[in-house]
Motif scaffolding. Sequence first.
Motif, PDB file in Angstrom:
ATOM      1  N   ASN A  95       0.384  -1.156   0.465  1.00  0.00           N
ATOM      2  CA  ASN A  95      -0.146   0.181   0.360  1.00  0.00           C
ATOM      3  C   ASN A  95       0.622   1.167  -0.069  1.00  0.00           C
ATOM      4  N   ASN A  96       2.493   1.223   0.065  1.00  0.00           N
ATOM      5  CA  ASN A  96       2.845   2.233   0.409  1.00  0.00           C
ATOM      6  C   ASN A  96       3.691   2.596  -0.726  1.00  0.00           C
ATOM      7  N   LEU A  97       4.148   1.518  -1.624  1.00  0.00           N
ATOM      8  CA  LEU A  97       4.566   1.774  -3.153  1.00  0.00           C
ATOM      9  C   LEU A  97       3.688   2.288  -3.596  1.00  0.00           C
ATOM     10  N   VAL A  98       2.254   1.662  -3.793  1.00  0.00           N
ATOM     11  CA  VAL A  98       0.887   1.934  -4.942  1.00  0.00           C
ATOM     12  C   VAL A  98       1.246   3.728  -4.094  1.00  0.00           C
ATOM     13  N   SER A  99       0.605   4.533  -3.140  1.00  0.00           N
ATOM     14  CA  SER A  99       0.346   5.497  -3.154  1.00  0.00           C
ATOM     15  C   SER A  99       1.558   6.608  -2.998  1.00  0.00           C
ATOM     16  N   GLU A 100       2.811   5.898  -3.437  1.00  0.00           N
ATOM     17  CA  GLU A 100       4.053   6.407  -4.142  1.00  0.00           C
ATOM     18  C   GLU A 100       3.979   6.892  -5.506  1.00  0.00           C
ATOM     19  N   LEU A 101       3.001   5.757  -6.340  1.00  0.00           N
ATOM     20  CA  LEU A 101       3.397   4.995  -7.498  1.00  0.00           C
ATOM     21  C   LEU A 101       2.496   6.220  -8.220  1.00  0.00           C
ATOM     22  N   GLU A 147      -1.146  -5.252  -3.808  1.00  0.00           N
ATOM     23  CA  GLU A 147      -0.280  -5.963  -4.077  1.00  0.00           C
ATOM     24  C   GLU A 147      -0.774  -6.375  -5.930  1.00  0.00           C
ATOM     25  N   TYR A 148      -1.297  -6.221  -6.436  1.00  0.00           N
ATOM     26  CA  TYR A 148      -1.712  -6.329  -7.711  1.00  0.00           C
ATOM     27  C   TYR A 148      -1.671  -5.437  -8.743  1.00  0.00           C
ATOM     28  N   VAL A 149      -2.072  -4.198  -8.367  1.00  0.00           N
ATOM     29  CA  VAL A 149      -1.251  -2.902  -8.980  1.00  0.00           C
ATOM     30  C   VAL A 149       0.196  -2.524  -9.313  1.00  0.00           C
ATOM     31  N   TYR A 150       0.654  -3.372  -7.842  1.00  0.00           N
ATOM     32  CA  TYR A 150       2.123  -2.732  -8.288  1.00  0.00           C
ATOM     33  C   TYR A 150       2.794  -4.009  -9.247  1.00  0.00           C
ATOM     34  N   LYS A 151       2.387  -5.002  -8.504  1.00  0.00           N
ATOM     35  CA  LYS A 151       3.479  -5.783  -9.269  1.00  0.00           C
ATOM     36  C   LYS A 151       3.014  -5.732 -11.161  1.00  0.00           C
ATOM     37  N   ARG A 204       4.700  -4.848 -16.613  1.00  0.00           N
ATOM     38  CA  ARG A 204       3.947  -3.478 -17.756  1.00  0.00           C
ATOM     39  C   ARG A 204       5.706  -2.597 -18.153  1.00  0.00           C
ATOM     40  N   VAL A 205       6.682  -2.055 -16.915  1.00  0.00           N
ATOM     41  CA  VAL A 205       7.545  -1.810 -16.850  1.00  0.00           C
ATOM     42  C   VAL A 205       8.864  -2.669 -17.660  1.00  0.00           C
ATOM     43  N   ALA A 206       8.453  -3.952 -17.410  1.00  0.00           N
ATOM     44  CA  ALA A 206       9.648  -4.947 -17.746  1.00  0.00           C
ATOM     45  C   ALA A 206       8.703  -5.627 -19.420  1.00  0.00           C
ATOM     46  N   GLY A 207       7.979  -5.141 -20.084  1.00  0.00           N
ATOM     47  CA  GLY A 207       7.865  -6.007 -20.794  1.00  0.00           C
ATOM     48  C   GLY A 207       6.358  -7.489 -21.356  1.00  0.00           C
TER      49      GLY A 207
END
Length: 208
Positions: free
Chosen positions: A103-109, A194-198, A203-206
């Motif tokens: 939830n921290n990673l998603v809030s930053e993104l 977790e789903y959104v971040y992964k 997607r970034v990795a293609g």
Amino acid sequence: MSTFHEAQASVMELAQFAASRGWLPATSGNLSVRVSEEPLTFAITRSGADKSRLRPEDVLLLDAQMQVQGETLYKPSAETTVHVALYEKFGCGSILHVHTVYNNLVSELYAERGFVEIGGHELVKALGHWEEDAAVRIPIVPNWADLHRLGSAVADAALADVPAVLVRAHGVYAWGDTPDDARRHLEAVEFLCEYVYKLHVARVAGAV
């Protein structure tokens, strides 16, 4: 309406559930269950308690002015202001606040956007959205150091049909009409974060 002892037991059960998943690290987080609506009283975890090992005395009874009812040596959670603001806005039955990596990673993104939109996923049903191609927007607010300002920010951003708000680089508040509802909403939001971040990483990795 529940008794204080019933609410206290619910808080302890919710804390054990969240702690078992690693969502309450280093005594962080706070959880509450409403006891009465008029006047507002609620049971909430005390400041500094290890949520994986709560004792009855670690759960305090408070009123709307955040005054502890009864005798205790402990202080309530510093973020009680957020709980009061949400109880007063929605009249909900329980509020859960946890800190996790996802939830921290998603809030930053998505902080600059002010929300993260999640659609087309089965778990949005757990947040009460059953329509075809349903999507939810979970608000994101700044992590204000002034806790009265934080409480106001969370309550102002909170939506009636999306029972959660992310606080940037901090954590998530989730709530529900009952402790079970709050737990279901929190579990769904954590899965979706977790789903959104992964998915973002893939997607970034293609990869997708």
